[in-house]
Design a protein around this motif. Structure first.
Motif, short mmCIF file in Angstrom:
data_model
loop_
_atom_site.label_atom_id
_atom_site.label_comp_id
_atom_site.label_asym_id
_atom_site.label_seq_id
_atom_site.Cartn_x
_atom_site.Cartn_y
_atom_site.Cartn_z
N CYS A 282 0.86 -1.27 -0.33
CA CYS A 282 0.44 0.43 -0.24
C CYS A 282 0.73 1.31 0.25
O CYS A 282 1.99 1.60 1.15
N THR A 283 0.19 2.65 -0.74
CA THR A 283 1.02 3.54 -0.70
C THR A 283 0.55 4.42 0.32
O THR A 283 0.85 5.49 0.23
N SER A 284 -0.51 4.36 -0.27
CA SER A 284 -1.93 5.34 0.96
C SER A 284 -3.09 4.45 1.71
O SER A 284 -3.14 3.55 1.32
N GLY A 285 -3.52 5.16 2.79
CA GLY A 285 -5.09 4.39 2.87
C GLY A 285 -5.67 4.18 1.09
O GLY A 285 -7.02 3.30 1.48
N LEU A 286 -5.93 4.70 0.75
CA LEU A 286 -6.59 4.71 -0.60
C LEU A 286 -6.22 3.76 -1.79
O LEU A 286 -6.73 3.67 -2.83
N ALA A 287 -4.84 3.61 -1.55
CA ALA A 287 -4.30 2.86 -3.09
C ALA A 287 -3.30 1.54 -2.11
O ALA A 287 -2.46 1.08 -2.02
N CYS A 288 -3.93 0.12 -2.95
CA CYS A 288 -2.82 -0.72 -2.30
C CYS A 288 -2.84 -2.01 -3.85
O CYS A 288 -4.42 -1.87 -4.20
N THR A 289 -2.42 -2.85 -3.38
CA THR A 289 -2.12 -3.58 -4.94
C THR A 289 -2.20 -4.94 -4.19
O THR A 289 -0.64 -5.19 -3.31
N ALA A 290 -2.24 -5.95 -4.25
CA ALA A 290 -2.19 -7.77 -4.20
C ALA A 290 -2.01 -8.15 -5.04
O ALA A 290 -2.70 -8.47 -5.66
N GLU A 301 -4.78 -8.10 -8.22
CA GLU A 301 -6.25 -7.06 -7.50
C GLU A 301 -6.05 -5.42 -6.60
O GLU A 301 -4.69 -5.34 -6.62
N GLY A 302 -6.11 -4.83 -7.46
CA GLY A 302 -5.98 -3.04 -6.51
C GLY A 302 -7.54 -2.57 -5.96
O GLY A 302 -8.41 -3.07 -5.95
N TRP A 303 -6.93 -1.94 -4.47
CA TRP A 303 -7.73 -0.99 -4.08
C TRP A 303 -7.82 0.28 -4.05
O TRP A 303 -6.71 1.08 -3.69
#
Length: 467
Positions: A282-290, A301-303
């Motif tokens: 995660c690079t922020s609380g609004l951007a994660c990649t799994a 998958e992306g958040w």
């Protein structure tokens, strides 16, 4: 074999009989030196070490467990959860002894030291908030004095390693630690799973938090369904109030992804689809990649702060036919539109197995497969760390052409391509036989810390990627 079956084999039977007698000896260590010309080269030098003795049976079991873990790659896919189980045996059981002296390599080379852990230990996972604040976590099975795993955390201060005892859930039996994230030098989260005596074959998610003073077990949501076996395999925190953990839940009907988020107050389960998620960044609380795998193909998958969605992925097609297997087991994001994921692609089984390294890059809209050099056709990446958008380091291992020795693999992504750093054949002898690199963390100024394992036990290595 099921993930649970692999887990039981390694965590109980193969660890039985491991001794607890410590012995000081001298063994060769690995050092990478860029030399006057700036060309990287490897050398072996002796340095004081600490190894664990005991019965030959115990040492052989430890070696077998390490090789099993490497062949099984990353949790929790087809070849995966075994390595987390082996990692759970890892750094733990550290003795209250000083670490081996680091080799006196210059700033342009590698500085390597053995860790004061049992020869059967493997040090995964690893998380660093700076080059002088790193943590590794593992579990130790203290047979025959106890039939319950014990959790330890091992800390690096830039010069040496020290041990901390972690908490354990009440009534726990087997403890596995799959992921770790330390957004600061005084705050960490470790995730995994545990079983109890009442339910020895069913894993429940485990979360532990370090507040700078002590570790404590945190309440965590458990997926509904009494027959589910669930565990978390990776976690990424951008602050003490924003963490994302991924893993999977296994039932007789199949495997489903598991995602949990921490908001500073409580953990909650997120809705997602796909296959098994193994690693998250995660690079922020609004951007994660799994990343992970769905069936025999890679999965990303992306958040976006509101929901998880499957990302476009070309799926590697290096092999065709039955037995094809592609998996991403580690991801590192420098920004929301610049992520590097690594793993391996394979086909066949037994003596007909072919396995090569795999790297994929996320540009904010889609994944693309990148060409990676392969020393032979039995290679894998275990971990990746990106210190910037254009600079990443991946580590792993490969089997020599004769098929009877494992060697460490280091590759650098710089200037738009991957390149191999050669490793010495001399490292595959004696106590330093069968070395591999299991985890790596790199920092803004180009320095990196890697964790590895050899026949004589685990080691850490500092080096610079700016060469």
């Amino acid at each position: 074999m099921t993930a649970q079956g692999i887990s039981d084999d390694v965590s109980r039977e193969t660890r039985a009989g491991i001794g607890a007698l410590a012995a000081i000896s001298r063994s060769p260590l690995l050092m990478l030196d860029s030399g006057a010309s700036g060309t990287a080269r490897w050398a072996v030098r002796p340095t004081p070490t600490v190894s664990m003795g005991g019965s030959g049976y115990g040492r052989d079991l430890g070696s077998c467990a390490r090789r099993c873990g490497r062949c099984s790659a990353r949790p929790p896919g087809k070849r995966t959860f075994a390595r987390v189980v082996v990692a759970a045996v890892a750094v733990a059981c550290l003795l209250a002894l000083p670490c081996g002296n680091a080799s006196a390599a210059g700033t342009s080379g590698w500085s390597v030291q053995w860790l004061p852990v049992p020869s059967s230990a493997v040090t995964v996972p690893l998380s660093c908030s700076s080059s002088t604040a790193c943590t590794a976590v593992a579990a130790y099975y203290p047979f025959p004095s106890s039939d319950r795993d014990v959790l330890f955390a091992v800390r690096w201060n830039g010069r040496s390693w020290s041990r901390e005892v972690m908490a354990a859930p009440a009534g726990s039996n087997t403890l596995l630690v799959g992921g770790l994230s330390c957004p600061s030098g005084s705050w960490c989260v470790a995730v995994g799973g545990f079983t109890s005596s009442d339910h020895p074959s069913r894993y429940v998610p485990l979360v532990e938090r370090w507040d700078g003073t002590e570790w404590s077990v945190e309440p965590v949501s458990t997926p509904a369904g009494g027959r589910l076996s669930s565990r978390l395999t990776s976690v990424s925190c951008t602050s003490p109030i924003a963490c994302t953990a991924v893993g999977d839940s296994v039932s007789p009907r199949g495997t489903t992804p598991l995602v949990e988020r921490w908001n500073g107050v409580a953990w909650s389960i997120e809705r997602t689809t796909g296959g098994s998620l193994i690693s998250v960044s995660c690079t922020s609380g609004l951007a994660c990649t799994a990343v992970g795998h769905a069936g025999n193909q890679t999965l990303g998958e992306g958040w976006n702060g509101a929901r998880w969605s499957i990302q476009p992925n070309p799926h590697p097609r290096r092999f065709e036919g039955p037995g094809v297997d592609n998996e991403l087991g580690s991801v590192s994001c420098a920004s929301r539109d610049a992520c590097m994921a690594v793993g391996d692609s394979g086909s066949g089984s037994g003596f007909n197995t072919v396995r090569i390294t795999l790297a994929e890059h996320w540009n904010g809209s889609h994944w693309s497969v990148l060409p990676t050099p392969n020393p032979v056709q039995l290679d894998e990446f275990n971990s990746v760390s990106c210190s910037s958008r254009g600079s990443c380091v991946a580590v792993g291992d490969y089997t020599d052409r004769a098929g009877d020795a494992t060697l460490p693999l280091v590759e650098r992504w710089h200037g738009g391509r991957w390149s191999v750093v050669p490793t010495p054949r001399s490292l595959s002898t004696g106590r330093s036989a069968d070395p591999t690199l299991l985890a790596v963390a790199c920092f803004p100024k180009g320095s990196c810390l890697a964790i590895g394992d050899a026949e004589g036990g685990p080691f850490s290595a500092q080096f610079s990627s700016n060469r």
